[in-house]
Design a protein around this motif. Structure first.
Motif, PDB file in Angstrom:
ATOM      1  N   GLU A 105       0.833  -1.207   0.000  1.00 10.09           N
ATOM      2  CA  GLU A 105       0.000   0.000   0.000  1.00 10.09           C
ATOM      3  C   GLU A 105       0.863   1.250   0.000  1.00 10.09           C
ATOM      4  OE1 GLU A 105      -2.996  -0.047  -0.723  1.00 10.09           O
ATOM      5  OE2 GLU A 105      -3.177  -2.222  -0.529  1.00 10.09           O
ATOM      6  N   LYS A 106       1.955   1.198   0.748  1.00  8.09           N
ATOM      7  CA  LYS A 106       2.823   2.363   0.818  1.00  8.09           C
ATOM      8  C   LYS A 106       3.479   2.615  -0.535  1.00  8.09           C
ATOM      9  CE  LYS A 106       6.438   4.427   3.574  1.00  8.09           C
ATOM     10  NZ  LYS A 106       7.348   4.278   4.686  1.00  8.09           N
ATOM     11  N   ARG A 107       3.837   1.503  -1.212  1.00  5.66           N
ATOM     12  CA  ARG A 107       4.535   1.652  -2.477  1.00  5.66           C
ATOM     13  C   ARG A 107       3.628   2.220  -3.552  1.00  5.66           C
ATOM     14  NH1 ARG A 107       6.988  -3.214  -2.912  1.00  5.66           N
ATOM     15  NH2 ARG A 107       8.462  -2.413  -1.385  1.00  5.66           N
ATOM     16  N   ILE A 108       2.363   1.798  -3.564  1.00  2.00           N
ATOM     17  CA  ILE A 108       1.507   2.266  -4.661  1.00  2.00           C
ATOM     18  C   ILE A 108       0.737   3.520  -4.285  1.00  2.00           C
ATOM     19  CG2 ILE A 108       1.258  -0.067  -5.614  1.00  2.00           C
ATOM     20  CD1 ILE A 108      -1.514  -0.170  -4.466  1.00  2.00           C
ATOM     21  N   ALA A 109       0.886   4.014  -3.052  1.00  2.00           N
ATOM     22  CA  ALA A 109       0.125   5.192  -2.637  1.00  2.00           C
ATOM     23  C   ALA A 109       0.594   6.422  -3.404  1.00  2.00           C
ATOM     24  CB  ALA A 109       0.283   5.412  -1.143  1.00  2.00           C
ATOM     25  N   ARG A 110      -0.356   7.348  -3.647  1.00  2.00           N
ATOM     26  CA  ARG A 110       0.022   8.578  -4.336  1.00  2.00           C
ATOM     27  C   ARG A 110       0.830   9.484  -3.398  1.00  2.00           C
ATOM     28  NH1 ARG A 110      -5.332  10.164  -6.755  1.00  2.00           N
ATOM     29  NH2 ARG A 110      -5.612   7.956  -7.179  1.00  2.00           N
ATOM     30  N   GLN A 111       0.493   9.444  -2.109  1.00  2.00           N
ATOM     31  CA  GLN A 111       1.281  10.239  -1.158  1.00  2.00           C
ATOM     32  C   GLN A 111       1.846   9.308  -0.089  1.00  2.00           C
ATOM     33  OE1 GLN A 111      -2.576  12.116  -0.581  1.00  2.00           O
ATOM     34  NE2 GLN A 111      -1.458  14.032  -0.349  1.00  2.00           N
ATOM     35  N   PRO A 112       2.923   8.591  -0.409  1.00  2.90           N
ATOM     36  CA  PRO A 112       3.444   7.620   0.561  1.00  2.90           C
ATOM     37  C   PRO A 112       3.874   8.275   1.872  1.00  2.90           C
ATOM     38  CG  PRO A 112       4.891   7.799  -1.369  1.00  2.90           C
ATOM     39  CD  PRO A 112       3.704   8.628  -1.650  1.00  2.90           C
ATOM     40  N   GLU A 113       4.126   9.585   1.838  1.00  9.31           N
ATOM     41  CA  GLU A 113       4.588  10.242   3.070  1.00  9.31           C
ATOM     42  C   GLU A 113       3.493  10.274   4.136  1.00  9.31           C
ATOM     43  OE1 GLU A 113       4.336  11.644   0.140  1.00  9.31           O
ATOM     44  OE2 GLU A 113       2.917  13.317   0.296  1.00  9.31           O
ATOM     45  N   ARG A 114       2.215  10.029   3.741  1.00  7.48           N
ATOM     46  CA  ARG A 114       1.146  10.006   4.738  1.00  7.48           C
ATOM     47  C   ARG A 114       1.248   8.767   5.636  1.00  7.48           C
ATOM     48  NH1 ARG A 114      -3.085   8.867   2.230  1.00  7.48           N
ATOM     49  NH2 ARG A 114      -4.476   9.020   4.002  1.00  7.48           N
ATOM     50  N   PHE A 115       1.915   7.728   5.124  1.00  6.83           N
ATOM     51  CA  PHE A 115       2.023   6.503   5.917  1.00  6.83           C
ATOM     52  C   PHE A 115       2.923   6.736   7.119  1.00  6.83           C
ATOM     53  CE2 PHE A 115       0.077   4.813   2.277  1.00  6.83           C
ATOM     54  CZ  PHE A 115      -0.463   3.589   2.627  1.00  6.83           C
ATOM     55  N   GLY A 116       2.498   6.217   8.266  1.00  2.78           N
ATOM     56  CA  GLY A 116       3.239   6.465   9.497  1.00  2.78           C
ATOM     57  C   GLY A 116       2.732   7.711  10.197  1.00  2.78           C
ATOM     58  N   ARG A 117       1.830   8.458   9.512  1.00  2.00           N
ATOM     59  CA  ARG A 117       1.277   9.653  10.140  1.00  2.00           C
ATOM     60  C   ARG A 117      -0.246   9.537  10.248  1.00  2.00           C
ATOM     61  NH1 ARG A 117       4.903  12.663   6.491  1.00  2.00           N
ATOM     62  NH2 ARG A 117       6.865  12.930   7.591  1.00  2.00           N
ATOM     63  N   GLY A 118      -0.742   8.332  10.270  1.00  2.00           N
ATOM     64  CA  GLY A 118      -2.175   8.162  10.449  1.00  2.00           C
ATOM     65  C   GLY A 118      -2.935   7.933   9.154  1.00  2.00           C
ATOM     66  N   ALA A 119      -2.350   7.220   8.200  1.00  2.00           N
ATOM     67  CA  ALA A 119      -3.046   6.891   6.955  1.00  2.00           C
ATOM     68  C   ALA A 119      -3.981   5.711   7.206  1.00  2.00           C
ATOM     69  CB  ALA A 119      -2.038   6.544   5.867  1.00  2.00           C
ATOM     70  N   ILE A 120      -5.255   5.874   6.845  1.00  2.00           N
ATOM     71  CA  ILE A 120      -6.222   4.814   7.113  1.00  2.00           C
ATOM     72  C   ILE A 120      -5.932   3.590   6.241  1.00  2.00           C
ATOM     73  CG2 ILE A 120      -7.983   5.498   5.437  1.00  2.00           C
ATOM     74  CD1 ILE A 120     -10.018   4.966   7.812  1.00  2.00           C
ATOM     75  N   GLU A 121      -5.274   3.793   5.096  1.00  3.76           N
ATOM     76  CA  GLU A 121      -4.914   2.664   4.240  1.00  3.76           C
ATOM     77  C   GLU A 121      -3.989   1.697   4.984  1.00  3.76           C
ATOM     78  OE1 GLU A 121      -4.692   5.890   3.538  1.00  3.76           O
ATOM     79  OE2 GLU A 121      -4.518   6.250   1.386  1.00  3.76           O
ATOM     80  N   GLY A 122      -3.138   2.267   5.849  1.00  3.14           N
ATOM     81  CA  GLY A 122      -2.171   1.444   6.586  1.00  3.14           C
ATOM     82  C   GLY A 122      -2.819   0.618   7.672  1.00  3.14           C
TER      83      GLY A 122
END
Lengths: 150, 503
Positions: B282-299
């Motif tokens: 999910e992190k790799r294909i996300a358009r804004q991978p920087e959101r991961f680790g900061r509360g991304a619901i996809e994660g």
């Protein structure tokens, strides 16, 4: 490999060699008719080889993290817990489940966790009786019998 | 029996009151121990094995399976609210789930993990229903060489996909198999490594080893290092995710479901690895991978879907081959055997009530979990406030009761305590317990199958490469070893999330 891990590998290697020696006493048989010793010998030999490889393996860059000091472990508390459980296992059958469990829990709640006496006594007694009722009486699970509760 | 008949028959079994109750107890207990850190589904299922003596085989398996997928639901609650994984497959959920909670979005995080789990659980039940019957007919053609090939593939998977050192995992797998040889030789029944001890004569017990390595050692580590218990203290409002949340989560849930299910079928994978792969994907294909680790619901959505789907997938080898692909399934296999039922290709024909009853009960259980989880989150939060000083003596006591009640032999308690210490040392020295336990379970089967294969072929190992199904497994096992070396991209895919990604 860090020094700590090498030490662990050395201990495992000693175990592997002893296992190999012991497995060697079993009848190996032949490839066409493998005996009881066949599988253990192969396993113990492979295990010893892997442990030797761990022992002499090169230090890798990724191990920098593993080399960081481990979080401190309060050994006295761990040892006390294990000793209490070990004694508990030994006296369980001669003494009986309810009494042994009561004393064990009292030790945990009072000596290790410093609950107030009344709280410690009450919760130990309640837990020992409740687990007995639930597991032995209700669920019909076998528990050690003994003069004091079984 | 075709699929439709199987289903209607299955529901007629799983909806019987006694089985409904078993299912409810299973998912409830599963959620409970999933929420509590330090006690997981493996230890709980072992603990409750003796309780199932009195139940029908169908009800026992339904309850046991319920504990497993129930724990997958419950584990996420603790990850999100306390930033401690309630059980191991929820480690990844901590990363973004806890961040969401800190931003006041604990509600949607809990909601999406429950709903995502439900969707994935449902998907995996459908998958089992479609895949298990055809696989059963393939499984009927399995002889010793095929079994050995599959086991080899399993061992390779479990060692090459661990997060830590592969060599250490190999060492633990070999040690597990070696420990499994204690007791009577399966073919000639002569004693091995027993030294005259009656307890050792029966072999080391699976339950004491599991309770020691997964239960006792965890408690020892927690009381030694201290547990930090900070339940996130905001009111949880609005569990339903918003339309925007759904838009972001739909893809991750769908991908997580498929990924988790397919990986779960493979021996050696379990429910943990798919969560890491899902998160990385999910992190790799996300358009804004920087959101991961900061509360991304996809994660949260992807990994939670993945671990639930994996539980379903891992039922397939057990139901069709009688092979335990991971430690949890090994305990479930034990539950089958206690009742004198051998899971495998004949299960569907000989015990259709178990086969279809258990599969449909997983659907029933998923509905229960959804209904149970959303309103009960408040209760779980209270539970997390129980101090560890009260909790750990109880966990230890339950471990002792579980081990004793299974065999009525106090020496099994001593074996458990010994493995508790071994498990603690393994954790301190960075060795993983899962390969050891899985190899311990499968070792006996591996020994029988290789010895029978050699008997069949008069000592020629080539028998493993002259039978098509066996060859496929051996080649697959070799590729697992070879591919990551040959193809760096594959290696990146297979590698679980490296440390810098999780920080």
């Amino acid at each position: 490999m860090t020094g700590r891990e090498r030490a662990a590998a050395a201990v495992l290697l000693v175990f592997g060699v002893i296992a190999l020696e012991e497995a060697g006493r079993l009848r190996f048989g032949s490839l066409a008719r493998p005996g009881p010793g066949f599988f253990p010998v192969v396993l113990a030999a492979a295990f010893s080889l892997v442990c030797a490889a761990l022992l002499v393996g090169p230090a890798r860059a990724r191990d920098a993290e593993a080399a960081a000091p481990l979080p401190r472990l309060g050994w006295p508390k761990v040892v006390a817990t294990m000793a209490a459980l070990f004694i508990y296992a030994l006296v369980l059958e001669p003494v009986g489940f309810v009494a042994a469990t009561f004393v064990l829990l009292l030790f945990f709640f009072r000596a290790l966790e410093r609950q107030r006496w009344l709280v410690a006594l009450g919760s130990s007694l309640a837990t020992a009786l409740l687990t007995y009722l639930v597991f032995r009486v209700w669920l019909n699970v076998q528990l050690p019998a003994g003069p004091w509760g079984g | 029996m075709d699929l439709f008949h199987g289903l209607t028959y299955g529901f007629s079994v799983s909806l019987q009151p006694s089985n409904l109750v078993a299912c409810f107890i299973g998912v409830f207990v599963g959620t409970l121990i999933g929420v509590l850190p330090g006690i997981g589904p493996v230890a709980t299922m072992s603990l409750l094995l003796p309780v199932t003596f009195a139940m029908s085989p169908t009800a026992s398996i339904i309850m046991m399976a319920g504990i497993y997928y129930g724990a997958m639901y419950g584990g996420s609650t603790t990850s999100i609210l306390v930033n401690i994984p309630g059980e191991a497959a929820s480690v990844v959920t901590c990363i973004d789930g806890y961040q969401m909670a800190r931003q006041g979005r604990a509600g949607p995080a809990l909601g999406i993990s429950a709903l995502g789990s439900f969707i994935a659980g449902t998907f995996s039940v459908l998958g089992i229903m479609l895949l298990a019957p055809p696989l059963t007919s393939v499984a009927l053609r399995f002889g010793p060489p095929e079994i050995f090939g599959l086991l080899l593939l399993g061992f390779t998977m479990v060692t090459y996909l661990t997060a830590g050192s592969k060599l250490k995992a190999v060492a633990m797998a070999l040690l597990g198999m070696l420990l499994g040889t204690v007791g009577l030789d399966p073919i000639s029944a002569s004693p091995r490594f027993t030294y005259g001890s009656v307890t050792l004569g029966d072999g080391l017990g699976l339950v004491p080893i599991i309770m020691g390595l997964f239960g006792i050692s965890e408690v020892l580590l927690n009381i030694g290092q201290g547990v930090k218990q900070e339940v996130f203290d905001t009111r949880i409002k609005g569990l339903m995710p918003t339309r925007e949340d759904w838009r972001r989560s739909a893809g991750p849930i769908a991908r997580g479901s498929v990924l988790g299910f397919l990986l779960g079928i493979l021996p050696g994978i379990g429910a943990i690895i798919p969560t890491f792969i899902s998160y990385a994907l999910e992190k790799r294909i996300a358009r804004q991978p920087e959101r991961f680790g900061r509360g991304a619901i996809e994660g949260v959505a992807g990994p939670e879907a993945a671990n639930n789907a994996a539980t379903g997938g891992s039922m397939i080898p057990l139901l069709t081959l009688g092979l335990a692909p991971n430690v949890v399934m090994a305990v479930l296999l034990g539950a089958f055997l206690i009742h004198g039922v051998q899971p495998g290709p004949l299960l569907m024909k000989e015990h259709p009530e178990i086969f279809w009853g258990v599969i449909t009960s997983m659907y029933v259980g998923n509905v229960m979990l959804l209904v149970l989880n959303l309103p009960l989150i408040g209760l779980w939060v209270q539970l997390l406030r129980v101090p560890y000083g009260i909790l750990f003596p109880l966990i230890l006591l339950f471990c002792v009761i579980g081990v004793y009640s299974e065999s009525a032999n106090v020496w099994d308690i001593v074996v458990m305590l010994a493995f508790g210490v071994i498990g603690l040392l393994m954790k301190r020295f960075g060795f993983e317990a899962a390969p050891l336990v899985l190899a311990f379970v499968l070792g006996r089967m591996a020994e029988e199958s290789i010895r029978q294969s050699l008997l069949m072929s008069s000592g020629r190992f080539s028998i493993l490469l002259t039978r098509p199904i066996a060859t496929v497994f051996i080649v697959a096992a070799l590729s697992v070893v070879a591919l990551p070396v040959l193809l760096p991209p594959v290696r990146r895919m297979l590698r679980t999330v490296p440390p810098d990604d999780t920080a």
